[in-house]
Design a protein around this motif. Sequence first.
Motif, PDB file in Angstrom:
ATOM      1  N   VAL A  34     -20.846  30.670  11.008  1.00 21.19           N
ATOM      2  CA  VAL A  34     -20.673  29.435  11.781  1.00 21.19           C
ATOM      3  C   VAL A  34     -20.223  28.298  10.870  1.00 21.19           C
ATOM      4  O   VAL A  34     -19.378  27.481  11.257  1.00 21.19           O
ATOM      5  CB  VAL A  34     -21.953  29.076  12.563  1.00 21.19           C
ATOM      6  N   GLU A  35     -20.743  28.231   9.655  1.00 14.95           N
ATOM      7  CA  GLU A  35     -20.286  27.200   8.725  1.00 14.95           C
ATOM      8  C   GLU A  35     -18.802  27.360   8.417  1.00 14.95           C
ATOM      9  O   GLU A  35     -18.071  26.370   8.327  1.00 14.95           O
ATOM     10  CB  GLU A  35     -21.133  27.218   7.455  1.00 14.95           C
ATOM     11  N   ARG A  36     -18.346  28.590   8.272  1.00 13.86           N
ATOM     12  CA  ARG A  36     -16.911  28.849   8.050  1.00 13.86           C
ATOM     13  C   ARG A  36     -16.098  28.440   9.281  1.00 13.86           C
ATOM     14  O   ARG A  36     -15.029  27.844   9.168  1.00 13.86           O
ATOM     15  CB  ARG A  36     -16.706  30.327   7.729  1.00 13.86           C
ATOM     16  N   ILE A  37     -16.606  28.736  10.458  1.00 11.64           N
ATOM     17  CA  ILE A  37     -15.949  28.332  11.705  1.00 11.64           C
ATOM     18  C   ILE A  37     -15.857  26.808  11.776  1.00 11.64           C
ATOM     19  O   ILE A  37     -14.829  26.252  12.191  1.00 11.64           O
ATOM     20  CB  ILE A  37     -16.708  28.899  12.927  1.00 11.64           C
ATOM     21  N   ARG A  43     -10.414  21.616  10.087  1.00 11.57           N
ATOM     22  CA  ARG A  43      -9.054  21.623   9.539  1.00 11.57           C
ATOM     23  C   ARG A  43      -7.987  21.886  10.596  1.00 11.57           C
ATOM     24  O   ARG A  43      -6.797  21.949  10.282  1.00 11.57           O
ATOM     25  CB  ARG A  43      -8.936  22.671   8.438  1.00 11.57           C
ATOM     26  N   GLY A  44      -8.427  22.087  11.845  1.00 11.87           N
ATOM     27  CA  GLY A  44      -7.478  22.343  12.917  1.00 11.87           C
ATOM     28  C   GLY A  44      -6.866  23.726  12.881  1.00 11.87           C
ATOM     29  O   GLY A  44      -5.819  23.961  13.485  1.00 11.87           O
ATOM     30  N   ARG A  48     -10.625  24.376  19.361  1.00  7.06           N
ATOM     31  CA  ARG A  48     -12.045  24.071  19.560  1.00  7.06           C
ATOM     32  C   ARG A  48     -12.746  25.069  20.490  1.00  7.06           C
ATOM     33  O   ARG A  48     -13.850  25.540  20.168  1.00  7.06           O
ATOM     34  CB  ARG A  48     -12.179  22.636  20.073  1.00  7.06           C
ATOM     35  N   PRO A  49     -12.172  25.416  21.644  1.00 10.16           N
ATOM     36  CA  PRO A  49     -12.863  26.389  22.504  1.00 10.16           C
ATOM     37  C   PRO A  49     -13.094  27.731  21.799  1.00 10.16           C
ATOM     38  O   PRO A  49     -14.135  28.365  21.985  1.00 10.16           O
ATOM     39  CB  PRO A  49     -11.932  26.551  23.705  1.00 10.16           C
TER      40      PRO A  49
END
Length: 72
Positions: A34-37, A43-44, A48-49
């Motif tokens: 999740v931190e990587r996500i 960074r775009g 987002r979804p």
Amino acid sequence: MASENLAEIRDRIRAAWTGRRVCGLVGIAATLRVERIMVLDARGRIPRPDAVRMALEAEAVALCFAPLPRCD
């Protein structure tokens, strides 16, 4: 679903493994995922979804594994 907060999802996973409600090994890995996500989202690099969906999937996986008994 896109209104979910990625940091809150990460924190829920972290709370589950620190509270020994899930396997620590899987919980730590899911938290790191999740931190990587979150970085990719910031960074775009991913929509987002998709970021929210992937974070919720990581949470769901973590919740599938009960903690192992202690070795001592």
